[in-house]
Design a protein around this motif. Structure first.
Motif: not given
Length: 251
Positions: A36-42, A90-97
């Motif tokens: 779940p920690e693997t990023p799948q959404v940006l 439980g969805i891995g996500v990266i947030h670029d600010t």
């Protein structure tokens, strides 16, 4: 065009028959639940400094800029809410600010393209890219429109999904159908869970970096007339809708 709880404002030269045939094909998306920690959404923001009215006052100061470099007051704040809901599910996500529109608004999309490509290269598990904006609906110099829905007794900023097509001057966007299918699936999910939350999908002749990957959409979270609180509430609602939708594609 109406399609199974979704509404599409078609600004392309493609006819309804073509669009409906595209939508009959299954969306190509498969998510892993193994880690779940693997990023799948940006989540990112081409126009991160876009902001909102300070309060729901019933009037608007049209001399305002509705922009801020403070991450707690601009689109990054709304992105934080969406990311938090995805992580809760439980969805891995990266947030670029990154403030791609500061200090210059010109060239924002070129700079955000660099950011997207970097993340896709560094994290090939990313399957979905969402550019979180807010709209500006100003019919005249003295009026602006506030798209609002009341969800569970609370004001929410209405959301518009933008997706594009390859035609005319728009080149190098061969898989635009993938994005349109995902846009419709997301709107269907949002409207089923929270009726009235969504404005019609804007389907038009544009790219806005959506050609860089599949399931790559632009979301307009209300307008400059909405408040940050209303947009953040919509962020929570759309985050829950995305989580519900992605559950259908998990393996």
């Amino acid at each position: 065009i109406a399609y199974e709880h979704a509404m599409i404002k078609n600004c392309t030269t493609y006819g309804s028959e073509k669009i409906l045939s595209v939508l009959k094909t299954k969306t190509e998306l498969s998510l892993s639940t193994d880690s779940p920690e693997t990023p799948q959404v940006l989540i990112y923001h081409t126009h991160a400094t876009e902001g909102y009215e300070p309060a729901d006052r019933g009037y608007f100061d049209t001399a305002g800029t509705w922009r801020s470099t403070d991450l707690s007051e601009n689109m990054a704040s709304v992105g934080d809410v969406i990311c938090a809901v995805l992580k809760e599910n439980g969805i891995g996500v990266i947030h670029d600010t990154t403030l791609h529109d500061d200090p210059s608004y010109k060239g924002s999309y070129q700079r955000s393209a660099v950011t997207i490509k970097k993340h896709l290269k560094e994290t090939p598990t990313i399957k979905i890219c969402l550019d979180i904006h807010r709209d500006a609906i100003e019919p005249s110099e003295t009026e602006i429109i506030k798209p609002t829905a009341v969800i569970d007794g609370k004001k929410a900023a209405q959301i518009m999904i933008i997706t594009g097509a390859q035609e005319g001057k728009v080149k190098d966007f061969p898989d635009w159908e993938q994005n349109l299918r995902f846009a419709v699936k997301l709107q269907q999910t949002c409207e089923t869970m929270y009726p009235g939350l969504m404005r019609p999908i804007l389907f038009s002749q544009r790219k806005y970096n959506m050609n860089l990957s599949h399931c790559n959409l632009l979301l307009e979270m209300g307008s400059d007339a909405n408040t940050l609180e209303e947009a953040a509430y919509s962020g929570r609602l759309v985050g829950a809708s995305i989580a519900k939708l992605l559950d259908e594609y998990s393996r």
